[in-house]
Motif scaffolding. Structure first.
Motif, short mmCIF file in Angstrom:
data_model
loop_
_atom_site.label_atom_id
_atom_site.label_comp_id
_atom_site.label_asym_id
_atom_site.label_seq_id
_atom_site.Cartn_x
_atom_site.Cartn_y
_atom_site.Cartn_z
N LEU A 40 6.28 -24.23 140.91
CA LEU A 40 5.55 -24.14 139.65
C LEU A 40 5.52 -25.51 138.97
N GLY A 41 4.33 -25.93 138.56
CA GLY A 41 4.19 -27.21 137.88
C GLY A 41 4.02 -28.39 138.81
N ASP A 42 3.82 -28.16 140.11
CA ASP A 42 3.64 -29.26 141.07
C ASP A 42 2.38 -30.05 140.73
N ARG A 43 2.57 -31.31 140.33
CA ARG A 43 1.44 -32.14 139.89
C ARG A 43 0.54 -32.58 141.05
N SER A 44 0.97 -32.35 142.28
CA SER A 44 0.09 -32.71 143.39
C SER A 44 -1.18 -31.86 143.40
N LEU A 45 -1.13 -30.70 142.73
CA LEU A 45 -2.32 -29.84 142.64
C LEU A 45 -3.43 -30.49 141.83
N ASP A 46 -3.06 -31.44 140.98
CA ASP A 46 -4.08 -32.07 140.13
C ASP A 46 -5.13 -32.81 140.96
N ALA A 47 -4.72 -33.30 142.12
CA ALA A 47 -5.64 -34.05 142.97
C ALA A 47 -6.70 -33.16 143.59
N ARG A 48 -6.51 -31.81 143.49
CA ARG A 48 -7.50 -30.88 144.02
C ARG A 48 -8.01 -29.93 142.94
N SER A 49 -7.89 -30.36 141.69
CA SER A 49 -8.34 -29.56 140.55
C SER A 49 -9.62 -30.16 139.99
N PRO A 50 -10.75 -29.48 140.12
CA PRO A 50 -12.03 -30.05 139.69
C PRO A 50 -12.07 -30.53 138.25
N SER A 51 -11.41 -29.83 137.32
CA SER A 51 -11.48 -30.26 135.93
C SER A 51 -10.78 -31.59 135.71
N ARG A 52 -9.91 -31.98 136.61
CA ARG A 52 -9.23 -33.28 136.52
C ARG A 52 -9.97 -34.36 137.31
N LEU A 53 -11.09 -33.96 137.93
CA LEU A 53 -11.89 -34.90 138.73
C LEU A 53 -13.32 -34.96 138.23
N ALA A 54 -13.51 -34.62 136.95
CA ALA A 54 -14.86 -34.53 136.41
C ALA A 54 -15.63 -35.84 136.49
N ASP A 55 -14.92 -36.97 136.49
CA ASP A 55 -15.60 -38.26 136.56
C ASP A 55 -16.28 -38.47 137.91
N LYS A 56 -15.92 -37.66 138.92
CA LYS A 56 -16.53 -37.79 140.24
C LYS A 56 -17.82 -36.99 140.39
N VAL A 57 -18.14 -36.16 139.41
CA VAL A 57 -19.30 -35.27 139.52
C VAL A 57 -20.59 -36.07 139.37
N THR A 58 -21.51 -35.86 140.30
CA THR A 58 -22.82 -36.51 140.23
C THR A 58 -23.97 -35.52 140.28
N ILE A 59 -23.64 -34.20 140.29
CA ILE A 59 -24.67 -33.18 140.42
C ILE A 59 -24.59 -32.21 139.24
N PRO A 60 -25.66 -31.49 138.93
CA PRO A 60 -25.61 -30.50 137.85
C PRO A 60 -24.68 -29.34 138.21
N ILE A 61 -23.99 -28.82 137.19
CA ILE A 61 -23.07 -27.69 137.38
C ILE A 61 -23.36 -26.62 136.33
N LEU A 62 -23.42 -25.36 136.79
CA LEU A 62 -23.54 -24.21 135.90
C LEU A 62 -22.27 -23.39 136.00
N LEU A 63 -21.68 -23.09 134.85
CA LEU A 63 -20.47 -22.27 134.79
C LEU A 63 -20.80 -20.96 134.09
N ILE A 64 -20.38 -19.84 134.69
CA ILE A 64 -20.59 -18.50 134.12
C ILE A 64 -19.24 -17.80 134.11
N HIS A 65 -18.87 -17.21 132.97
CA HIS A 65 -17.54 -16.60 132.89
C HIS A 65 -17.52 -15.47 131.88
N GLY A 66 -16.88 -14.36 132.23
CA GLY A 66 -16.70 -13.24 131.31
C GLY A 66 -15.53 -13.48 130.37
N ARG A 67 -15.72 -13.18 129.10
CA ARG A 67 -14.65 -13.41 128.13
C ARG A 67 -13.47 -12.47 128.29
N ASP A 68 -13.68 -11.32 128.95
CA ASP A 68 -12.61 -10.36 129.17
C ASP A 68 -12.03 -10.46 130.58
#
Length: 615
Positions: free
Chosen positions: A527-555
């Motif tokens: 739990l809390g292993d920071r190596s996961l950050d290297a594969r977490s898209p929200s921490r790699l947002a600067d690498k995005v070059t394409i449009p992204i659509l996010l859809i999510h239910g509030r419940d």
């Protein structure tokens, strides 16, 4: 749909807008016997208690303050009485317990008549989650067998008696308890350390005094027909373990509707759902059904108590799904309903099985849905549609999201990447630690294969997915660049470390089976292993070059909406304008409501057409 025990009546849930209704009809005459509104609710299952009563299982998203349990998706049971056309919620008036179902309800017949057996949470704070027998006539529950919170599972015989149960404790140990003869005492007959892959009880075996256990038993001889099989029959009286006579381990088991004995199993294959019956009568019936519906991959829905009437769902031939009632007494089959009545063959694209080699040589199977009327695909735009789970699989049947996208002119690839089920335990284990790694490149390897065959245009590829598939869509935009022109994430994970932390928070403690499961699949040391950050898209947002659509239910109680909000915020902070978040009020993880599902589909199609035109 569900077939009555005597095979004379058919129950179905119909949908009009967001309203669900129960409809009961007489099969021989087609006469309507009863109809009643269930309301704006999510119906998850429908089964007959006897020929006059049904049990509908519905779900709601809510918290249980008395147990300090945060908002979760909880099941409720509704008994529908056909003669009076009325509903009663089970356990609603039972003192001392919460009305939510703490286990899947099971219907058994004893000297008291039919009963619904289900566990329920005690509201006294005693830590009990007892097994109750619910009287279908008044929906009131009475104690059947005391059980603690640590009671993992149980097996009932045909009369509703608990013949086996299991415990899982905080020390990561799993214990199997078997009933002593016909007494009400239990003896621990197997104890095993199980930090992960804890054994599971899977119902009765082929005899009245046997149960099915799914467990790793490396100390027992392997099954030469299927060396990775981990299903065993255990004799309740002698505790002897034996292998089951399946040629391949089934993913789900089939029990006789009256005796509760094991009669067969089902597993997904490249030909769709494949059944193997070990009961001769059931095997004969199913062989006849396969002959009657060649190339239609029939799926067993329900059957009468004597197995003379069988309700199946057939596909194939560009069908969106047809319910067929097979009557062996009349030697006839009749169409009794359609899954999507307004979607005809002209709107359904062909689904082809495909297989290709991943970069490391592993063979990947999947399905390619073509646009309707296309028989010789050349240079098509492509949408990669990875499934959720990730320990799940796609089959070749009608899938609303794939078909809707294909209807707009796109080819749709659904790869069963490593980590998927249906291809043996070794294939599942090949996915351990591969989030954002080989599980991801298995997808783009499929793109390269289809492009090499000339089927798709590699310059016109997008990725769409839900749940784990939503993570894969975001990972495609951040970890596997230059493959996709756009990405759509529905209820996807964007921060792996935060996701595992949230799972621990929901459970109220750091060390749980769920946390250990996710760490193994994601490839974390704890739990809390920071190596996961290297594969977490929200921490790699600067690498995005394409449009992204996010859809999510509030419940959403499986992947919190926080995951999509983190992604959109990270995109904004990185100065990436090509991202949009659509929040769905009152919607869960599975887009269970018709209105929001349609809205999500419209958003997805419009986004694809804007960023990767098919024509």
């Amino acid at each position: 749909m569900s077939l009555s025990p005597d095979g004379t009546r058919l129950a179905r849930i119909t949908v009009m807008g967001e309203e669900r209704s129960m409809v009961i009809s007489e099969i021989a005459t087609g006469r309507l016997l009863a109809t009643s509104t269930v309301g704006v609710t999510k119906v998850r299952n429908l089964e007959w208690i006897n020929n006059d009563r049904l049990l509908a299982t519905v779900s709601v998203a809510q918290s249980i303050p008395v147990f300090n349990i945060p908002k979760s998706e909880w099941a409720l049971g509704l008994v529908f009485d056909v003669p009076t056309r009325t509903f009663k919620q089970i356990l609603n008036s039972t003192r001392g317990v919460a009305p939510m179902l703490a286990s899947d309800p099971q219907i058994r017949t004893s000297a008291q008549g039919e009963g619904i057996y289900v566990r329920a949470f005690s509201v006294t704070g005693s830590g009990h989650v007892d097994l109750l027998r619910v009287n279908p006539a008044n929906a009131y529950g009475q104690l059947s067998a005391p059980m603690l919170y640590t009671t993992e599972d149980f097996v009932l015989d045909a009369s509703g008696t608990v013949i086996a149960k299991s415990f899982y404790d905080d020390r990561r140990r799993w214990a199997l308890l078997l009933q002593d003869g016909r007494a009400s005492t239990y003896t621990t007959r197997w104890l095993v350390e199980a930090p992960l892959d804890a054994p599971a009880l899977r119902g009765m075996g082929t005899t009245e005094r046997s149960i099915i256990v799914e467990a790793r038993r490396d100390d027992l001889p392997a099954d030469p027909r299927d060396p990775g099989s981990n299903l065993f029959q255990v004799d309740v009286d002698t505790a002897e373990w034996t292998r089951l006579p399946f040629t391949r381990q089934p993913e789900s088991l089939i029990h006789h509707p009256v005796t509760g004995l094991l009669i067969g199993g089902a597993r997904m294959s490249d030909q769709g759902m494949t059944y193997e019956f070990i009961d001769p009568a059931a095997a004969t019936r199913w062989a006849a059904i396969l002959r009657a519906f060649p190339d239609k991959s029939p799926v067993l829905v329900s059957w009468s108590d004597n197995l003379h009437q069988v309700l199946v769902l057939t596909g194939g031939d560009r069908s969106s799904g047809v319910y067929q009632l097979v009557d062996f007494d009349r030697r006839a089959a009749d169409i009794v309903g359609e899954a999507y009545p307004t979607i005809g063959p002209a709107q359904v694209g062909e689904v082809r099985p495909v297989s290709y080699k991943a970069a490391d040589g592993l063979e990947i199977h999947g399905y390619l849905t073509l646009p309707p009327q296309v028989s010789d695909p050349r240079g098509l735009p492509l949408v990669v549609l990875p499934h959720g789970g990730p320990q799940a699989n796609d089959d070749g049947g009608f899938y609303w999201l794939a078909q809707a996208i294909a209807s707009r002119g796109y080819a749709v690839l659904q790869p069963n990447f490593r980590g998927s089920t249906g291809y043996g335990q070794a294939f599942v284990e090949a996915g351990y630690g591969e989030w954002g790694r080989k599980m991801q490149t298995d997808l783009s390897d499929g793109v390269r294969y289809l492009a090499g065959e000339g089927i798709v245009d590699p310059r016109r590829v997008c990725i769409v997915g839900a749940s784990y598939g939503g993570y894969a869509a975001l990972a495609g935009a951040t970890l596997d660049p230059d493959v996709y022109r756009c990405a759509v994430s529905i209820a996807g994970v964007s921060d792996l470390r935060r996701m595992v932390g949230w799972t621990a928070q929901q459970a109220g403690r750091r060390d749980t089976v769920s946390v250990r499961y996710w760490n193994r699949f994601m490839g974390a040391d704890g739990l809390g292993d920071r190596s996961l950050d290297a594969r977490s898209p929200s921490r790699l947002a600067d690498k995005v070059t394409i449009p992204i659509l996010l859809i999510h239910g509030r419940d959403d109680t499986v992947v919190p909406i926080e995951q999509s909000r983190m992604m959109i915020n990270a995109m904004r902070e990185a100065g990436k304008p090509g991202a949009r978040l659509v929040e769905m009020p009152g919607e869960d993880h599975w887009l269970s409501r018709g209105g929001t599902r349609l809205a999500a589909l419209e958003e997805t199609v419009a986004f694809l057409e804007a960023n990767n035109p098919a024509h």
